[in-house]
Scaffold this active site. Structure first.
Site, mmCIF file in Angstrom:
data_model
loop_
_atom_site.group_PDB
_atom_site.id
_atom_site.type_symbol
_atom_site.label_atom_id
_atom_site.label_comp_id
_atom_site.label_asym_id
_atom_site.label_seq_id
_atom_site.Cartn_x
_atom_site.Cartn_y
_atom_site.Cartn_z
ATOM 1 N N HIS A 1 0.835 -1.203 0.000
ATOM 2 C CA HIS A 1 0.000 0.000 0.000
ATOM 3 C C HIS A 1 0.872 1.257 0.000
ATOM 4 O O HIS A 1 0.439 2.311 -0.464
ATOM 5 C CB HIS A 1 -0.901 0.027 1.240
ATOM 6 C CG HIS A 1 -1.989 -0.997 1.215
ATOM 7 N ND1 HIS A 1 -1.826 -2.246 1.748
ATOM 8 C CD2 HIS A 1 -3.251 -0.953 0.720
ATOM 9 C CE1 HIS A 1 -2.945 -2.941 1.591
ATOM 10 N NE2 HIS A 1 -3.828 -2.179 0.976
ATOM 11 N N ASP B 1 -4.580 -6.143 -7.677
ATOM 12 C CA ASP B 1 -4.787 -5.467 -6.401
ATOM 13 C C ASP B 1 -5.060 -3.992 -6.716
ATOM 14 O O ASP B 1 -4.963 -3.555 -7.873
ATOM 15 C CB ASP B 1 -3.547 -5.640 -5.525
ATOM 16 C CG ASP B 1 -3.865 -5.591 -4.037
ATOM 17 O OD1 ASP B 1 -4.962 -5.125 -3.669
ATOM 18 O OD2 ASP B 1 -3.013 -6.014 -3.226
#
Length: 506
Positions: A190, A267
């Site tokens: 992230h 993702d």
């Protein structure tokens, strides 16, 4: 009567570009722009905790989407355990993967996944970005941890396969993640690009074992990881790598590949591992060209402008030759194929097992008692040592044992401490002063990864040897305290099971 399409080739490219996107939005009802994009060809919608208040509200929302596009894929990141969207406000009714791996009963794992799938299906969600098939080989992993079934590839493989089977028995497509394996990293994708420095032999013997099992179990989707694996591609992260997505995942088994022909979804494309280097528009085009079929976006960028930007980037890439038209058409066809499967699953859910989550949480407990331990019989002082939550988990989902202890022992007091509190003075003294004469229940999460937490916990236990310690992360440090309870996750049911153990003699 024969119906002749009036779509031009350019129109079809635009429609296919929308079909491969999985965007999110803000709100608990669908905004007008989202309904408009569905009518124009958008193939999927991504749901996050911000979109969900209750099962009834969620069912109404998905019905609203399907009134415009009956075959829309509605996706959510519902792993159970620490990562829950259905129950983000109260904590999950199901333990996560590590707890299931600690039990290692594939019938139980399948039953948990089937019940979770049934609840998703009842609400109209038909694609679940789960389970995590990562082998958590690095105990310092900041983003996988309890989301993995464990560190043993074979254990992870059999439980991954059982989870896929259970989830899909309820008519909800599984999406195993994060290919080719996110477990051997100390970096959260992230925030940055993780690097997995293993050789091909290790990769095949460890990371890929659970993915092979998932493919054999018939998983409907695979989610790519934003990780760099130099043994496969020294330059591009897996999500953008033809060598990983086409040369490994898609390639025939006889050529050394995994032989997968289902949907590949990325993702979140706005995660910094991709966005910070390539940008989301370029990253989207590169992912599709590499072999991905669907682009997950919307965890952060959740507006019509983002959808337009990605749609237009795809169309432009087709027009200038950066993305072959055939590759886009192939990707869109896979999305539609999965949507058709999902639309045909109505009524597929098996019988209900509403208590299976608590049963699993109880069986996952690992309890170590000191000689002479006495169960809690009076309201304790709960000291919750709280690390910064990773983005996948989120900050809003409650965790711990205080609420469950309050139910069993009214008058329970609780205090939360973070790393900044340890910098502001003698935190051990503050905990002891707050407890007074009450028994202390110290609740930690991955204490082995947080030096401040380990130091304070050690000081509290040294001063108060009758302290009860509850570890709700990955248990690594030696047990300490009069009673040490490892829950293997921080779901609400894990807290409930731990509270039962603390207040009983079992």
């Amino acid at each position: 009567m024969t119906v002749i399409s009036t779509d031009t080739p350019a129109d079809l490219v635009v429609r296919d570009a929308l079909t491969v996107l999985q965007p999110g939005f803000v709100g608990t009802t669908a905004p007008e722009w989202l309904l408009r994009q569905l009518a124009e060809g958008l193939g999927s919608v991504a749901l996050f905790a911000r979109n969900i208040e209750s099962p009834g509200q969620l069912a109404a929302l998905t019905a609203q989407l399907r009134a415009v596009r009956p075959d829309v894929l509605v996706a959510a990141d519902e792993e159970g355990g620490d990562v829950t969207r259905l129950e983000a406000r109260g904590g999950s009714s199901f333990p996560g993967n590590l707890a299931l791996g600690a039990v290692d009963d594939v019938k139980l794992t399948r039953a948990v996944a089937a019940e979770l799938g049934r609840r998703l299906a009842e609400c109209g969600v038909n694609l679940n970005w789960a389970p995590s098939a990562d082998v958590n080989s690095d105990p310092g992993n900041p983003v996988i941890g309890v989301r993995s079934f464990g560190a043993d590839p074979d254990l992870v493989a059999r439980n991954t396969a059982a989870y896929v089977d259970g989830l899909q028995s309820a008519g909800v497509a599984a999406s195993v993640k994060h290919f080719p394996g996110h477990g051997d990293t100390a970096t959260d994708s992230h925030h940055a690009l993780p690097r997995i420095d293993v050789d091909l032999e290790t990769l095949h013997a460890r990371e890929l074992v659970p993915f092979r099992a998932a493919l054999a179990a018939g998983t409907k989707a695979v989610m790519s990881a934003h990780i760099l694996v130099p043994a496969l591609d020294p330059d591009l992260p897996a999500t953008l790598s033809p060598a990983v997505l086409t040369g490994l995942l898609r390639a025939p088994i006889e050529d050394g590949g995994l032989g997968y022909d289902g949907l590949i979804v990325t993702d979140g494309i706005e995660m910094q591992a991709i966005a910070a280097t390539y940008g989301i528009e370029r990253g989207t085009v590169m992912a599709l060209a590499a072999g991905a079929d669907a682009i997950c976006v919307g965890g952060g960028l959740a507006d019509e402008q983002t959808v337009h930007a990605l749609r237009d980037a795809i169309v432009t890439a087709v027009e200038n030759g950066d993305l072959p038209r055939e590759r886009l058409a192939d990707a869109a066809a896979r999305v539609r194929e999965l949507a058709a499967w999902a639309a045909g699953q109505s009524g597929a859910a098996e019988g209900t097992a509403p208590e299976v989550g608590l049963e699993a949480a109880r069986r996952a407990l690992r309890i170590t008692r000191a000689p002479g331990f006495a169960a809690l019989d009076a309201a304790p002082y709960v000291a919750a040592f709280t690390p910064v939550a990773n983005i996948a988990v989120g900050e809003d989902t409650p965790w711990g044992v205080a609420a469950e202890l309050e139910r069993l022992l009214p008058g329970t007091e609780t205090a939360t401490f973070r790393s900044a509190d340890a910098e502001g003075g003698d935190l051990v003294a503050r905990v002891l002063a707050g407890a007074g004469t009450r028994r202390i229940v110290a609740v930690v999460r991955d204490v082995h990864r947080h030096g401040w937490m380990a130091e304070v916990l050690g000081g509290v236990v040294a001063a108060r040897p009758d302290t009860v310690v509850v570890e709700m992360g990955v248990p690594q440090a030696p047990p300490c305290g009069a009673l040490h309870v490892a829950t293997h996750g921080a779901a609400r049911v894990c807290g409930e099971a731990a509270a039962e153990a603390i207040t009983s003699a079992r």
